[in-house]
Design an enzyme around this catalytic site. Structure first.
Site, PDB file in Angstrom:
ATOM      1  CG  ASP A 206      19.149  -3.372  46.930  1.00 31.60           C
ATOM      2  OD1 ASP A 206      18.036  -3.901  47.077  1.00 31.60           O
ATOM      3  OD2 ASP A 206      19.367  -2.169  47.168  1.00 31.60           O
TER       4      ASP A 206
ATOM      5  N   GLY B  89      14.400   2.647  41.951  1.00 30.20           N
ATOM      6  CA  GLY B  89      14.176   1.668  43.010  1.00 30.20           C
ATOM      7  C   GLY B  89      14.364   0.240  42.546  1.00 30.20           C
TER       8      GLY B  89
ATOM      9  N   GLY C 123      17.692   5.323  39.701  1.00 31.52           N
ATOM     10  CA  GLY C 123      16.808   6.105  40.561  1.00 31.52           C
ATOM     11  C   GLY C 123      15.384   5.598  40.571  1.00 31.52           C
TER      12      GLY C 123
HETATM   13  C1  GLA Z   1      17.113  -0.223  49.323  1.00 33.31           C
HETATM   14  C2  GLA Z   1      18.298  -0.782  50.090  1.00 33.31           C
HETATM   15  C3  GLA Z   1      18.030  -2.226  50.522  1.00 33.31           C
HETATM   16  C4  GLA Z   1      16.689  -2.354  51.242  1.00 33.31           C
HETATM   17  C5  GLA Z   1      15.591  -1.662  50.462  1.00 33.31           C
HETATM   18  C6  GLA Z   1      14.292  -1.590  51.220  1.00 33.31           C
HETATM   19  O1  GLA Z   1      16.937  -0.889  48.130  1.00 33.31           O
HETATM   20  O2  GLA Z   1      19.456  -0.735  49.304  1.00 33.31           O
HETATM   21  O3  GLA Z   1      19.092  -2.689  51.332  1.00 33.31           O
HETATM   22  O4  GLA Z   1      16.774  -1.876  52.552  1.00 33.31           O
HETATM   23  O5  GLA Z   1      15.941  -0.333  50.115  1.00 33.31           O
HETATM   24  O6  GLA Z   1      13.776  -2.859  51.406  1.00 33.31           O
END
Ligand code: GLA
Length: 410
Positions: free
Chosen positions: A194, A146, A144
């Protein structure tokens, strides 16, 4: 999902995710063998252990699902998965950090962390004969925050399941399978950022990622650079946030621009400032700002990549700060705690730049820092964070790390 009643209490305490995953797998009794754990199992069932990193994104927020550009870096925090084959087609999965065990038949559709495991197995089984497995998961990627703990989980589970089945796939293919698992199995309409970061980043480097061509280029970060994560402690949950709303807004804006433009637009990647300004009147003002973010963010990624290659860290930092402003004002995915974290970092000596990283609405900021000033900057930010950012804020340094890999011998 079942409780943790099938483990030996005597599992040794261990500290790294790999050690904890090993210990958790050993404590998961081999079925039909009440006398012993895997420590006594035959050599052929020696575990496969995979690790995959979390990531920060230096520049390139919310561009990936618009076929755009990103500049992420994997961090030296990992999800580790230890795995051994089973004779049936079930997955028995021990989440060491949650003290939970899930038992999954191939068609099960669980909630929570087990959803990621089930979804990855389901997608991999379309092309590879993935049998049953016992898996144990341990992580030091905060959830959670980011930092993409879910992609790290997907990639490490995927690599471990393939290894147990004696299969292999190129990292980019595995990343795409895990991306599909997240979209189809978990319902986040994410882009590839990601999963590609967790798969393809290289040590000591950022990854210049073109989400349209899916081409990547490793860009060395240089010895004198430090990276700080400022976790606001405000948990973000993509499935409950406005993330999918932003995806919709971009689609709506693209449809409108397609009606007006005199050339083909496959995605917002094909929109530049001239085209956007020429048709600004056709767009709802909110949609106009969303597109302006995407267009200018792609420009910033190119600028930051070129600056990094040239060793011009001030310019990389400027691109990060401008990216944060754009994410806050045009894309509206920041929050007061993230803004405060970026402000605090930006005014700290030795910091080149900072921005929110990940989907937003909480989570972490990332700061690029002069390596010589790193310890001092970390101390200063850590000292001020509880008051300026929030009571649960956490500040830590990280190193650019490599993508998913198997560790040790099988
Ligand atoms: C999340 C999503 C990614 C991307 C980011 C923003 O991490 O999983 O695919 O869109 O947000 O850049």
């Amino acid at each position: 999902m079942t409780g943790g009643d099938d483990t030996d209490d005597a599992a040794p305490t261990a500290s790294t995710p790999v050690e904890r995953a090993h210990a958790a797998l050993a404590s998961l009794r081999v079925e039909g063998d009440s006398s012993a754990s895997t420590a006594d199992a035959p050599a052929s069932t020696a575990p496969a252990v995979a690790v995959a990193p979390g990531r920060v994104n230096l520049v390139g927020g919310h561009t990936d699902y618009n076929d755009g550009l990103c500049l992420p870096m994997a961090v030296d925090r990992h999800v580790a998965v230890a795995a051994r084959p089973r004779s049936d087609d079930r997955l028995r999965v021990r989440a060491a950090d949650f003290d939970e065990t899930a038992e999954l038949a191939p068609d099960d559709d669980p909630d929570g962390w087990a959803a990621y495991v089930a979804a990855v197995a389901r997608v991999l089984r379309e092309d590879d004969p993935i049998g049953g497995a016992d898996l144990a998961i341990a992580s030091d990627v905060p959830t959670g925050a980011g930092l993409s703990s879910s992609a790290a989980l997907e990639l490490s589970v995927g690599r471990a399941l393939l290894a147990v089945a004696g299969r292999d796939r190129p990292a980019a293919d595995l990343a795409l399978a895990c991306w599909r698992a997240e979209r189809e199995g978990v319902g986040v309409e994410c882009g590839i950022l990601d999963q590609f970061s967790a798969a393809l980043c290289e040590a000591d480097s950022a990854l210049f990622l073109d989400c349209r061509s899916r081409e990547t280029e490793s860009v060395p970060l240089g010895d004198g650079v430090g990276v700080l994560v400022i976790d606001t402690g405000v948990s973000h949950e993509l499935t409950e946030s406005g993330y999918n709303d932003r995806v919709r807004e971009c689609e709506a804006a693209l449809d409108r621009l397609r009606e007006r433009a005199d050339r083909d637009l496959d995605s917002l990647r094909d929109v530049d400032r001239a085209l956007l300004d020429a048709h600004a009147d056709a767009l709802d003002p909110v949609h106009y700002r969303r597109v302006r973010h995407v267009v200018t963010e792609n420009e910033r990624v190119r600028r930051a990549r070129d600056a990094l290659v040239a060793g011009d860290l001030d310019r990389v930092g400027d691109a990060m700060l401008a990216a944060h402003d754009s994410l806050r004002d045009d894309y509206e995915v920041s929050c007061p705690e993230l803004d405060a974290a970026v402000e605090l970092a930006a005014e700290t000596p030795g910091v080149y730049g900072a921005r929110m990283t990940g989907g937003g609405f909480g989570g972490s900021a990332v700061a690029l820092v002069d390596g010589d000033a790193l310890d001092q900057a970390a101390r200063a930010i850590r000292a001020a964070a509880p008051e300026r950012v929030g009571p649960d804020a956490d500040v830590f340094a990280c190193r650019p790390s490599a993508g998913v890999r198997l560790v040790g011998e099988r």
